[in-house]
Design a protein around this motif. Structure first.
Motif, mmCIF file in Angstrom:
data_model
loop_
_atom_site.group_PDB
_atom_site.id
_atom_site.type_symbol
_atom_site.label_atom_id
_atom_site.label_comp_id
_atom_site.label_asym_id
_atom_site.label_seq_id
_atom_site.Cartn_x
_atom_site.Cartn_y
_atom_site.Cartn_z
ATOM 1 N N SER A 242 32.929 29.275 -50.417
ATOM 2 C CA SER A 242 32.993 29.574 -48.985
ATOM 3 C C SER A 242 31.711 30.297 -48.607
ATOM 4 C CB SER A 242 34.223 30.430 -48.664
ATOM 5 O OG SER A 242 34.163 31.685 -49.314
ATOM 6 N N VAL A 243 31.384 30.295 -47.320
ATOM 7 C CA VAL A 243 30.118 30.905 -46.901
ATOM 8 C C VAL A 243 30.360 31.690 -45.614
ATOM 9 C CG1 VAL A 243 29.430 28.740 -45.788
ATOM 10 C CG2 VAL A 243 27.702 30.477 -46.242
ATOM 11 N N SER A 244 29.815 32.918 -45.572
ATOM 12 C CA SER A 244 29.971 33.808 -44.429
ATOM 13 C C SER A 244 28.674 33.920 -43.649
ATOM 14 C CB SER A 244 30.389 35.211 -44.890
ATOM 15 O OG SER A 244 31.671 35.204 -45.471
ATOM 16 N N TYR A 245 28.804 34.288 -42.391
ATOM 17 C CA TYR A 245 27.627 34.578 -41.557
ATOM 18 C C TYR A 245 26.760 35.620 -42.255
ATOM 19 C CZ TYR A 245 25.031 36.001 -37.348
ATOM 20 O OH TYR A 245 24.048 36.294 -36.436
ATOM 21 N N CYS A 246 27.400 36.699 -42.710
ATOM 22 C CA CYS A 246 26.768 37.734 -43.523
ATOM 23 C C CYS A 246 27.898 38.528 -44.168
ATOM 24 C CB CYS A 246 25.867 38.648 -42.685
ATOM 25 S SG CYS A 246 26.758 39.623 -41.442
ATOM 26 N N LEU A 247 27.586 39.410 -45.112
ATOM 27 C CA LEU A 247 28.655 40.155 -45.767
ATOM 28 C C LEU A 247 29.395 41.102 -44.821
ATOM 29 C CD1 LEU A 247 27.839 41.107 -49.441
ATOM 30 C CD2 LEU A 247 28.842 39.045 -48.487
ATOM 31 N N PRO A 248 28.695 41.925 -44.022
ATOM 32 C CA PRO A 248 29.455 42.783 -43.107
ATOM 33 C C PRO A 248 30.344 42.007 -42.139
ATOM 34 C CG PRO A 248 27.223 43.595 -43.333
ATOM 35 C CD PRO A 248 27.258 42.243 -44.002
ATOM 36 N N LEU A 249 29.926 40.788 -41.790
ATOM 37 C CA LEU A 249 30.722 39.921 -40.922
ATOM 38 C C LEU A 249 31.385 38.837 -41.781
ATOM 39 C CD1 LEU A 249 31.003 40.250 -37.820
ATOM 40 C CD2 LEU A 249 29.489 38.292 -37.589
ATOM 41 N N HIS A 250 31.968 39.281 -42.875
ATOM 42 C CA HIS A 250 32.503 38.382 -43.896
ATOM 43 C C HIS A 250 33.518 37.384 -43.341
ATOM 44 C CE1 HIS A 250 35.944 37.495 -46.611
ATOM 45 N NE2 HIS A 250 34.980 37.138 -47.439
ATOM 46 N N ASP A 251 34.380 37.837 -42.420
ATOM 47 C CA ASP A 251 35.467 36.975 -41.962
ATOM 48 C C ASP A 251 35.002 35.828 -41.070
ATOM 49 O OD1 ASP A 251 37.217 38.472 -43.414
ATOM 50 O OD2 ASP A 251 37.981 39.626 -41.712
ATOM 51 N N LEU A 252 33.761 35.864 -40.631
ATOM 52 C CA LEU A 252 33.202 34.715 -39.934
ATOM 53 C C LEU A 252 32.646 33.784 -41.012
ATOM 54 C CD1 LEU A 252 32.543 33.324 -37.276
ATOM 55 C CD2 LEU A 252 30.385 34.593 -37.217
ATOM 56 N N ARG A 253 33.485 32.870 -41.478
ATOM 57 C CA ARG A 253 33.109 32.054 -42.634
ATOM 58 C C ARG A 253 33.761 30.674 -42.568
ATOM 59 N NH1 ARG A 253 37.152 35.409 -44.607
ATOM 60 N NH2 ARG A 253 38.714 34.452 -45.973
ATOM 61 N N VAL A 254 33.237 29.767 -43.380
ATOM 62 C CA VAL A 254 33.791 28.426 -43.526
ATOM 63 C C VAL A 254 34.153 28.233 -44.997
ATOM 64 C CG1 VAL A 254 32.562 27.463 -41.557
ATOM 65 C CG2 VAL A 254 31.483 27.439 -43.812
#
Length: 306
Positions: A242-254
């Motif tokens: 899976s891949v996130s926008y960034c770690l602090p914004l981890h839940d924004l991911r596919v």
């Protein structure tokens, strides 16, 4: 693009925003997942890849993965705390284009760890790979005198820095709005010292532009690379792919990086997915500012509201 090969680490840095993710990703990247990801990298023509963690040198197959990527003409960076086994660091130096060493305050290391770091820095410096330092300015760890000493000792040409960001739980030593003025004064003074030494600097993420004084802002925009008020997706790939926008914004991911046609498609996806978050998270005075979404998004998307 960053490949997080595992979230285990041999240090417990108080400012770290990656450690909280170990409960979500308790396992290292498997051989099967790496092969799937590597095939995607080759197929889509990925040009740069960073191996990161946690501490990536704890992965037993890190050297194999780095060598495979380098052989495919992918420019490899290894983010590390510099405490890996000397034989491993030597092997990595033969393939990596760059080491980015999170150069910690000495009080966070034991005497044995300080000796290991010193020896490994000399080894990495002699490998031919570019050796860069990294520094996170946090409320408890804003001092940089030790870092300047290390820059001179090991002839470091560049430093990546950032203001500490919140982890998934908000439990690390991150920078709240009320600490920004003090931390940015430290950042500015540090960048000034680096510039005097001929050392280049670059900021990792973004910040709210009005948290800086006009003179600070003008100086940092002129001297420090990537000093900006608007962030862009860092594309953090987890061990399960899976891949996130960034770690602090981890839940924004596919769920699967390989479902996309390439790095650019991922960036466009996340840029669009983050648009409503930028609007929602910005304070009212930010949304009415003439620079909103031109030069500034109102601060870190994962940070506390001002």
């Amino acid at each position: 693009m960053n490949l997080f090969v595992g979230y285990a680490c041999n240090l417990r840095c108080p400012y770290c925003f990656a450690g909280a993710l170990q409960t979500l990703y308790p396992h290292r990247i498997s051989e099967e997942n790496f092969e799937k990801f590597f095939a995607w990298c080759v197929r889509t023509g990925l040009s740069r890849l960073a191996f990161i963690g946690g501490e990536p040198t704890l992965h037993p197959r890190l050297a194999d993965m780095v060598e495979r990527a380098a052989e495919a003409r992918i420019a490899v960076s290894v983010f590390t705390n510099g405490l890996g086994r000397p034989a491993l660091m030597d092997r990595l130096g033969a393939s990596a284009a760059q080491f980015i060493v999170n150069y910690n305050p000495p009080e966070l290391l034991s005497s044995g760890e300080r000796r290991r770091l010193r020896d490994n820095l000399l080894l990495m410096g002699a490998s031919g790979a570019r050796l860069v330092f990294s520094k996170n300015f946090s409320p408890r760890y804003a001092d940089y005198a030790y870092l300047l000493e290390g820059i001179v000792t090991y002839e470091i040409p560049a430093v990546r820095y950032d203001i500490s960001r919140p982890d998934l739980l908000g439990s690390n030593d991150f920078a709240p709005p009320e600490a920004m003025s003090r931390l940015l004064a430290a950042v500015t003074a540090f960048v000034e010292r680096c510039a005097a030494l001929g050392v280049s600097t670059g900021m990792d993420c973004c910040l709210r532009m009005c948290d800086t004084e006009p003179e600070q802002r003008a100086f940092l925009e002129r001297v420090s690379a990537k000093f900006t008020g608007i962030c862009h997706p860092s594309l953090d790939v987890h061990p399960d792919l899976s891949v996130s926008y960034c770690l602090p914004l981890h839940d924004l991911r596919v769920p699967d990086v390989t479902a996309f046609s390439g790095e650019e498609a991922l960036r466009w996806h996340f840029a669009e997915a983050a648009r409503p978050i930028r609007e929602r998270n910005a304070a009212g005075e930010c949304r009415s500012c003439k620079d909103f979404m031109r030069r500034c998004q109102g601060g870190c998307l994962a940070g506390p509201r001002h």
